[in-house]
Enzyme design. Structure first.
Site, PDB file in Angstrom:
ATOM      1  N   GLY A 164       0.827  -1.198   0.000  1.00  0.00           N
ATOM      2  CA  GLY A 164       0.000   0.000   0.000  1.00  0.00           C
ATOM      3  C   GLY A 164       0.862   1.248   0.000  1.00  0.00           C
ATOM      4  O   GLY A 164       2.068   1.200   0.235  1.00  0.00           O
ATOM      5  N   SER A 165       0.216   2.383  -0.271  1.00  0.00           N
ATOM      6  CA  SER A 165       0.919   3.655  -0.303  1.00  0.00           C
ATOM      7  C   SER A 165      -0.007   4.741   0.197  1.00  0.00           C
ATOM      8  O   SER A 165      -1.218   4.700  -0.022  1.00  0.00           O
ATOM      9  CB  SER A 165       1.380   3.978  -1.735  1.00  0.00           C
ATOM     10  N   GLY A 166       0.565   5.696   0.913  1.00  0.00           N
ATOM     11  CA  GLY A 166      -0.199   6.803   1.448  1.00  0.00           C
ATOM     12  C   GLY A 166       0.582   8.094   1.342  1.00  0.00           C
ATOM     13  O   GLY A 166       1.610   8.168   0.660  1.00  0.00           O
ATOM     14  N   GLY A 167       0.113   9.094   2.032  1.00  0.00           N
ATOM     15  CA  GLY A 167       0.709  10.413   1.903  1.00  0.00           C
ATOM     16  C   GLY A 167       2.122  10.509   2.424  1.00  0.00           C
ATOM     17  O   GLY A 167       2.899  11.362   1.981  1.00  0.00           O
ATOM     18  N   MET A 168       2.489   9.670   3.409  1.00  0.00           N
ATOM     19  CA  MET A 168       3.797   9.766   4.031  1.00  0.00           C
ATOM     20  C   MET A 168       4.787   8.716   3.566  1.00  0.00           C
ATOM     21  O   MET A 168       5.983   8.862   3.764  1.00  0.00           O
ATOM     22  CB  MET A 168       3.659   9.667   5.556  1.00  0.00           C
TER      23      MET A 168
ATOM     24  N   VAL B 258       4.436   0.981   1.820  1.00  0.00           N
ATOM     25  CA  VAL B 258       4.741  -0.244   2.543  1.00  0.00           C
ATOM     26  C   VAL B 258       4.918  -1.374   1.538  1.00  0.00           C
ATOM     27  O   VAL B 258       4.089  -1.572   0.651  1.00  0.00           O
ATOM     28  CB  VAL B 258       3.624  -0.594   3.542  1.00  0.00           C
TER      29      VAL B 258
ATOM     30  N   LYS C 262       8.166  -0.193   5.781  1.00  0.00           N
ATOM     31  CA  LYS C 262       7.640   1.141   5.514  1.00  0.00           C
ATOM     32  C   LYS C 262       8.787   2.015   5.033  1.00  0.00           C
ATOM     33  O   LYS C 262       9.776   2.216   5.745  1.00  0.00           O
ATOM     34  CB  LYS C 262       7.016   1.743   6.769  1.00  0.00           C
TER      35      LYS C 262
ATOM     36  N   ASP D 199      -3.667   7.216  18.152  1.00  0.00           N
ATOM     37  CA  ASP D 199      -4.379   7.135  16.871  1.00  0.00           C
ATOM     38  C   ASP D 199      -5.065   5.776  16.743  1.00  0.00           C
ATOM     39  O   ASP D 199      -4.991   5.126  15.713  1.00  0.00           O
ATOM     40  CB  ASP D 199      -3.420   7.362  15.708  1.00  0.00           C
TER      41      ASP D 199
END
Length: 741
Positions: free
Chosen positions: A21-25, A28, A42, A136
């Protein structure tokens, strides 16, 4: 998903296999250690590498994750926060997130909801004991692994004795699951903030909606700070426990320890939401390893459920996850074992008001026997696991986790000797077996040591506890059979797979002298398979093992004296061996959808003498942990429902609810079946008809819903010896089970 152009081939020496997966920061990746263990890495996006504030935050995440490694989390394997391109490698946890579970299947209720609540609370308790505040806790940061819920992503966590880092001009978190103090004074956030988030999480799990949901994040935040929670749809018994968690003032909330006590006292079945809450899509990233820090992110596909623990075999050498987080509670530690009536008056086999049933046995107890409870410490106190035991005479031999083997006295639990393992244990690998003079166990090498992550089979003298010999073991059994059993004891021999996964090796158990070696059939991977006093091999095409989709298994009998393979009997699959009946190998045919196991749909019996397979379909696919005892096939569901099946016809003989979450077994003795969970609860049923006799209270903090767990009960005369989580072992008289207090 596969790697993309521009993705690195390796990170920190770990070859990459796929994107998770990939996100804003960051992104992985799935990678593997030198020993073949899957890890999630990560990798932080390059544009943040030069941001010192972000580097501080990433260092903080690594430090926090290290502090809680081994307690219901993804353990840190390696990290380099100072690298030009910072990264962190953690244990790969397979499973859907809680957000996915609710979105796809709706709210959780009944025993499953109670198990989730207790598991998450105990996870939070251990995180706080490590002096870390998560900050969180939300549905996409809870992974529902086959071993129980795991809390992930410590990207905005902090040590309780450190200053809080808040990125300039921003309050970090997810409003529907944030506490009032997070929104008002984030630098003052403490452990009770996580308790508030847990309360919102449990409401969401029970109803599909949060207690402060509104049309916008701003209105949600306002309601978190100023408005009472909406709890009308929460099951009443749970609402009484959750409501104090949502107090505006942190001082009015229970601690995680206090909350665990309250949850423990709830009934097994919490019921369902009073008003069905519709599961709603969330804007959170449902990746298995969520990347903290994004206000918004691109949704990606979540990895499929674990195949090694709950479904068909997956890639070569894939075992169950290392047990760094194996103590998710089914129920907290209780006092003494207590007898509990489980049958209604008048029910066949029930106790009603006429007294209690006990397990029928005339066998004697060991001389001087008294009920006892012990905890056997292994090589690493931070990684407890479950043991498995075998009784020989007045001696009890156990192994598993950080314990290669230990000898206890059955009469009183006194420890005679213990051989410890220094490395990280693998779930499901316990004691290999026992002969008249030798105990065979597993030793796990520590990561970073020569051969780190590898496994040895170790022979120990049964009388003195002295190590006699050891040999490096292969690790293909889970991929081939669906069971983690890389070595077996057959008579006076121990049969292993060599380190290159190319042949069987048989040694005299005590001396270690090699009796014979037998290569695998061409282009095949194999695992040893004991059944009814005979020795078998189950093999599959290497190409199918590599692809994680075994469909063409072959069963061979192995000549115990010569090692020669008999003629193979093909078995169409996917199938999983579960035991033997009258010398025949019994397998269950799996119904699968992609990598996911949907249940077992038929019983296959392999007669290698006649070289034939008989097959009987089941009335409907059954989910659960399968086993064979006394010529009957049993499948035990996650919530304790046991079904007894005829191995010849597939017809159901009887079914019975034991009330044990994640039960394994059974063990059959003198007409009685014994089931047990990782919490140490034991249920006794009559073998004929399944009438319930009694069940006991929890004795350990145990994993819920573990699939394919091997039996935890050993019967020696009238003594039942039971193992549970955290290396707990206890014994009691089956003819005199303790009374209720």
């Amino acid at each position: 998903m596969s790697l993309r152009g521009g993705d690195p081939e390796e990170i920190g020496g770990y070859p990459l296999e796929a994107r998770l997966g990939s996100g804003g920061m960051g992104t992985v990746f799935l990678a593997r250690t030198a020993s073949g263990r899957p890890v999630a890495i990560k990798l932080i996006h390059q544009q943040f590498a030069g941001d010192e504030e972000f580097r501080i935050r990433f260092r903080q995440e690594v430090a926090a994750a290290r502090r809680v490694s081994g307690a219901f989390t993804a353990a840190v394997i390696d990290a380099d926060p100072e690298a030009a391109h910072p990264w962190m490698a953690t244990t790969y946890i397979e499973g859907h997130t809680l957000a996915q579970r609710i979105a796809e299947q709706g709210p959780i209720g009944g025993a499953e909801l109670r198990t989730l609540a207790i598991g998450l609370t105990e996870a939070l308790r251990d995180i706080h004991r490590a002096r870390v505040v998560h900050r969180d806790l939300k549905p996409s940061n809870v992974v529902l692994s086959p071993e129980g819920p795991r809390v992930i992503d410590f990207g905005i966590s902090r040590a309780a004795d450190q200053q809080t880092l808040t990125m300039t001009g921003r309050v970090i978190g997810t409003p529907p699951f944030m506490s009032p103090e997070q929104l008002q004074a984030p630098r003052g956030v403490g452990p009770r903030s996580d308790v508030f988030s847990l309360g919102t999480l449990l409401v969401y799990a029970a109803t599909g909606q949060g207690p402060f949901d509104a049309d916008s994040p701003y209105m949600t935040a306002y309601q978190v700070v100023h408005e009472p929670p909406s709890l009308g749809s929460v099951p009443a018994v749970l609402r009484k426990v959750v409501e104090p968690c949502l107090a505006k003032d942190p001082k009015d909330r229970p601690s995680a320890d206090e909350l665990l006590v309250r949850l423990r006292d709830l009934p097994t079945d919490l019921g369902t939401a009073a008003v069905e809450g519709a599961a709603r899509p969330t804007c959170e990233t449902d990746t298995q390893h969520h990347l903290a820090g994004e206000d918004t992110s691109t949704p990606i596909a979540s990895p499929a459920k674990s195949a090694s623990a709950t479904g068909p075999r997956s890639g070569k050498r894939r075992r169950l996850r290392p047990v760094l987080a194996a103590a998710v509670a089914v129920a907290a530690i209780g006092g003494g074992v207590a007898l509990m009536r489980t049958d209604a008056p008048g029910e066949p086999g029930g106790t009603g008001d006429k007294g209690r049933n006990v397990a029928a046995t005339g066998d004697p107890l060991p001389r001087g026997f008294e009920p006892w409870r012990k905890q056997v410490r292994g090589g690493r106190a931070d990684i407890p696991d479950e043991l498995r035991c075998e009784a020989r005479g007045d001696a009890l031999f156990c192994g598993g986790g950080g314990v290669v083997a230990t000898r206890l006295r059955i009469a009183d639990g006194t420890r005679v000797w213990t051989r410890k393992s220094p490395g990280v244990p693998v779930q499901g690998m316990h004691l290999v077996g026992v002969t008249d003079d030798t105990v065979l166990g597993y030793r796990f090498a520590a990561e970073g040591a020569p051969g780190g992550g590898a496994t040895d089979v170790v022979a120990v003298d049964a009388d003195k506890g002295k190590e006699l010999w050891s040999v490096r073991s292969g690790s293909q059994s889970t991929a081939v059979t669906g069971r983690t059993q890389d070595a077996v004891v057959s008579g006076s021999l121990v049969v292993t797979v060599d380190a290159s996964n190319s042949r069987f090796e048989a040694r005299q158990a005590h001396s270690g002298h090699v009796a014979w070696t037998t290569p695998f059939p061409a282009a095949a991977e194999c695992a040893p398979l004991p059944a009814g006093g005979r020795l078998y091999a189950m093999c599959a095409p290497r190409v199918e093992v590599e692809a994680g989709a075994v469909r063409h298994s072959v069963v061979y009998e192995i000549g115990r004296g010569s090692g020669r393979l008999g003629k193979g009997v093909p078995v169409p699959g996917p199938v999983q061996p579960v035991g033997s009946v009258d010398g025949d190998v019994v397998l269950l045919r799996q119904r699968v959808k992609g990598p996911e196991l949907l249940g077992y749909e038929g019983v296959a019996r392999v007669d290698t003498d006649a070289r034939k397979v008989s097959y009987a379909p089941l009335p409907t696919p059954y989910e659960g942990t399968p086993a064979v005892a006394g010529g009957t096939v049993y499948i035990t569901g996650r919530t304790g429902l046991v079904r007894a099946l005829d191995p010849a016809t597939g017809k159901r003989k009887w079914s019975r609810q034991t009330g044990l979450e994640g039960a394994s077994g059974p063990v059959a003795a003198d007409g009685t079946l014994y089931f047990s969970s990782a919490s140490g609860r034991v249920a006794a049923l009559r073998e004929r008809g399944g009438a319930k006799l009694w069940h006991t209270d929890p004795r350990a903090d145990g994993v819920s819903g573990e699939m394919n767990a091997s039996p935890r009960v050993t019967v020696a005369g009238r003594a039942a010896i039971v193992t549970g989580a955290e290396n707990t072992v206890f014994a009691f008289d089956t003819a005199k089970p303790p009374e209720s207090e």
